[in-house]
Scaffold this motif. Structure first.
Motif, PDB file in Angstrom:
ATOM      1  N   LEU A   1       5.977  -2.285  12.534  1.00  0.00           N
ATOM      2  CA  LEU A   1       4.977  -1.412  11.933  1.00  0.00           C
ATOM      3  C   LEU A   1       4.204  -2.174  10.861  1.00  0.00           C
ATOM      4  N   ASN A   2       3.284  -3.024  11.315  1.00  0.00           N
ATOM      5  CA  ASN A   2       2.459  -3.809  10.402  1.00  0.00           C
ATOM      6  C   ASN A   2       1.113  -4.084  11.066  1.00  0.00           C
ATOM      7  N   LEU A   3       0.210  -4.704  10.328  1.00  0.00           N
ATOM      8  CA  LEU A   3      -1.143  -4.922  10.844  1.00  0.00           C
ATOM      9  C   LEU A   3      -1.216  -5.861  12.027  1.00  0.00           C
ATOM     10  N   SER A   4      -0.230  -6.721  12.199  1.00  0.00           N
ATOM     11  CA  SER A   4      -0.287  -7.653  13.322  1.00  0.00           C
ATOM     12  C   SER A   4       0.054  -6.983  14.657  1.00  0.00           C
ATOM     13  N   ASN A   5       0.610  -5.782  14.613  1.00  0.00           N
ATOM     14  CA  ASN A   5       0.924  -5.029  15.829  1.00  0.00           C
ATOM     15  C   ASN A   5      -0.324  -4.267  16.262  1.00  0.00           C
ATOM     16  N   GLU A   6      -0.955  -4.725  17.316  1.00  0.00           N
ATOM     17  CA  GLU A   6      -2.209  -4.135  17.796  1.00  0.00           C
ATOM     18  C   GLU A   6      -2.045  -2.722  18.356  1.00  0.00           C
ATOM     19  N   SER A   7      -0.817  -2.311  18.671  1.00  0.00           N
ATOM     20  CA  SER A   7      -0.620  -1.002  19.294  1.00  0.00           C
ATOM     21  C   SER A   7      -0.520   0.139  18.269  1.00  0.00           C
ATOM     22  N   THR A   8      -0.469  -0.182  16.985  1.00  0.00           N
ATOM     23  CA  THR A   8      -0.373   0.878  15.980  1.00  0.00           C
ATOM     24  C   THR A   8      -1.752   1.472  15.699  1.00  0.00           C
ATOM     25  N   LEU A   9      -1.769   2.721  15.228  1.00  0.00           N
ATOM     26  CA  LEU A   9      -3.027   3.352  14.833  1.00  0.00           C
ATOM     27  C   LEU A   9      -3.608   2.597  13.648  1.00  0.00           C
ATOM     28  N   ARG A  10      -4.931   2.470  13.615  1.00  0.00           N
ATOM     29  CA  ARG A  10      -5.617   1.741  12.545  1.00  0.00           C
ATOM     30  C   ARG A  10      -6.518   2.688  11.764  1.00  0.00           C
ATOM     31  N   LEU A  11      -6.595   2.454  10.475  1.00  0.00           N
ATOM     32  CA  LEU A  11      -7.509   3.194   9.617  1.00  0.00           C
ATOM     33  C   LEU A  11      -8.257   2.187   8.762  1.00  0.00           C
ATOM     34  N   PRO A  12      -9.576   2.052   8.965  1.00  0.00           N
ATOM     35  CA  PRO A  12     -10.342   1.172   8.079  1.00  0.00           C
ATOM     36  C   PRO A  12     -10.286   1.763   6.671  1.00  0.00           C
ATOM     37  N   PHE A  13      -9.475   1.165   5.804  1.00  0.00           N
ATOM     38  CA  PHE A  13      -9.158   1.820   4.535  1.00  0.00           C
ATOM     39  C   PHE A  13     -10.319   1.834   3.549  1.00  0.00           C
ATOM     40  N   ALA A  14     -11.403   1.149   3.876  1.00  0.00           N
ATOM     41  CA  ALA A  14     -12.585   1.268   3.019  1.00  0.00           C
ATOM     42  C   ALA A  14     -13.105   2.706   3.023  1.00  0.00           C
ATOM     43  N   LEU A  15     -12.874   3.428   4.115  1.00  0.00           N
ATOM     44  CA  LEU A  15     -13.311   4.833   4.181  1.00  0.00           C
ATOM     45  C   LEU A  15     -12.612   5.701   3.134  1.00  0.00           C
ATOM     46  N   PRO A  16     -11.266   5.664   3.031  1.00  0.00           N
ATOM     47  CA  PRO A  16     -10.628   6.429   1.962  1.00  0.00           C
ATOM     48  C   PRO A  16     -11.001   5.933   0.565  1.00  0.00           C
ATOM     49  N   ILE A  17     -11.270   4.638   0.427  1.00  0.00           N
ATOM     50  CA  ILE A  17     -11.701   4.138  -0.881  1.00  0.00           C
ATOM     51  C   ILE A  17     -13.047   4.765  -1.245  1.00  0.00           C
ATOM     52  N   ALA A  18     -13.971   4.801  -0.283  1.00  0.00           N
ATOM     53  CA  ALA A  18     -15.270   5.431  -0.524  1.00  0.00           C
ATOM     54  C   ALA A  18     -15.112   6.928  -0.790  1.00  0.00           C
ATOM     55  N   ALA A  19     -14.252   7.585  -0.018  1.00  0.00           N
ATOM     56  CA  ALA A  19     -14.012   9.021  -0.237  1.00  0.00           C
ATOM     57  C   ALA A  19     -13.418   9.261  -1.624  1.00  0.00           C
ATOM     58  N   GLY A  20     -12.507   8.405  -2.040  1.00  0.00           N
ATOM     59  CA  GLY A  20     -11.912   8.528  -3.377  1.00  0.00           C
ATOM     60  C   GLY A  20     -12.952   8.361  -4.473  1.00  0.00           C
ATOM     61  N   CYS A  21     -13.868   7.410  -4.287  1.00  0.00           N
ATOM     62  CA  CYS A  21     -14.947   7.224  -5.263  1.00  0.00           C
ATOM     63  C   CYS A  21     -15.862   8.440  -5.304  1.00  0.00           C
ATOM     64  N   LEU A  22     -16.153   9.007  -4.133  1.00  0.00           N
ATOM     65  CA  LEU A  22     -17.003  10.197  -4.068  1.00  0.00           C
ATOM     66  C   LEU A  22     -16.332  11.384  -4.754  1.00  0.00           C
ATOM     67  N   ILE A  23     -15.056  11.576  -4.492  1.00  0.00           N
ATOM     68  CA  ILE A  23     -14.319  12.671  -5.135  1.00  0.00           C
ATOM     69  C   ILE A  23     -14.330  12.488  -6.651  1.00  0.00           C
TER      70      ILE A  23
END
Length: 182
Positions: A149-171
């Motif tokens: 369960l890490n980023l090198s495993n291509e089969s895991t779900l991915r979330l571009p975390f810049a999106l939550p960072i932007a959402a956090g800034c907006l909030i």
């Protein structure tokens, strides 16, 4: 300029930075140094212009705290280096006075978006099981990345975390604006 106006301006700048990072993170799954480097410098310069050496110190500390917290997740294999650099840039721009609000808002947004992504893909149960597995693994192994369960495993779900960072800034920006206009 009063303190709340400065907080609004700097948090708005951090939102702009995070939105630019989000575009490249979603499109390319990376956040280039060409975005984060100048953003860090801009945040440090702006705080120095508005508050002198004290502002430079506050912005530097905010960047170190934000980047340092995200660095832990990078070392544990759960986040990319671009996310760490983006959060450091957001911290430098937002400054120390708004950092706690931005960080908490980002964490909440990240959790909500992660749940939404796992629901959308029909993987909520496995995602929750994976979170429990990660907590157990890191409780026993520290920051050593999980073998599967890490980023090198291509089969895991991915979330571009810049999106939550932007959402956090907006909030955070909305909460500061709400505070300004009762």
């Amino acid at each position: 300029m009063d303190v709340l106006k400065q907080q609004l301006m700097f948090t708005g700048g951090s939102l702009l930075c995070a939105c630019i990072g989000s575009v490249t993170d979603v499109r390319e799954r990376r956040i280039p140094n060409l975005i984060t480097g100048p953003a860090i410098v801009a945040g440090l310069l702006l705080h120095t212009i508005y508050s002198g050496w004290h502002g430079l110190g506050d912005a530097s500390l905010a960047g170190l705290i934000a980047g340092g917290i995200f660095l832990i997740f990078f070392l544990a294999g759960g986040m990319g280096a671009g996310d760490v650099k983006l959060m450091a840039a957001v911290g430098c721009i937002a400054g120390l006075s708004s950092l706690c609000l931005v960080m908490i808002s980002t964490a909440i947004a990240g959790g909500v978006i992660a749940l939404a992504v796992s629901l959308y893909h029909g993987h909520l149960r496995s995602t929750l099981n994976n979170v429990a597995e990660l907590l157990q693994h890191h409780g026993q192994s520290g920051l050593k990345p999980h073998p599967e369960l890490n980023l090198s495993n291509e089969s895991t779900l991915r979330l571009p975390f810049a999106l939550p960072i932007a959402a956090g800034c907006l909030i955070a920006l909305c909460m500061l604006a709400w505070e300004r206009h009762p």
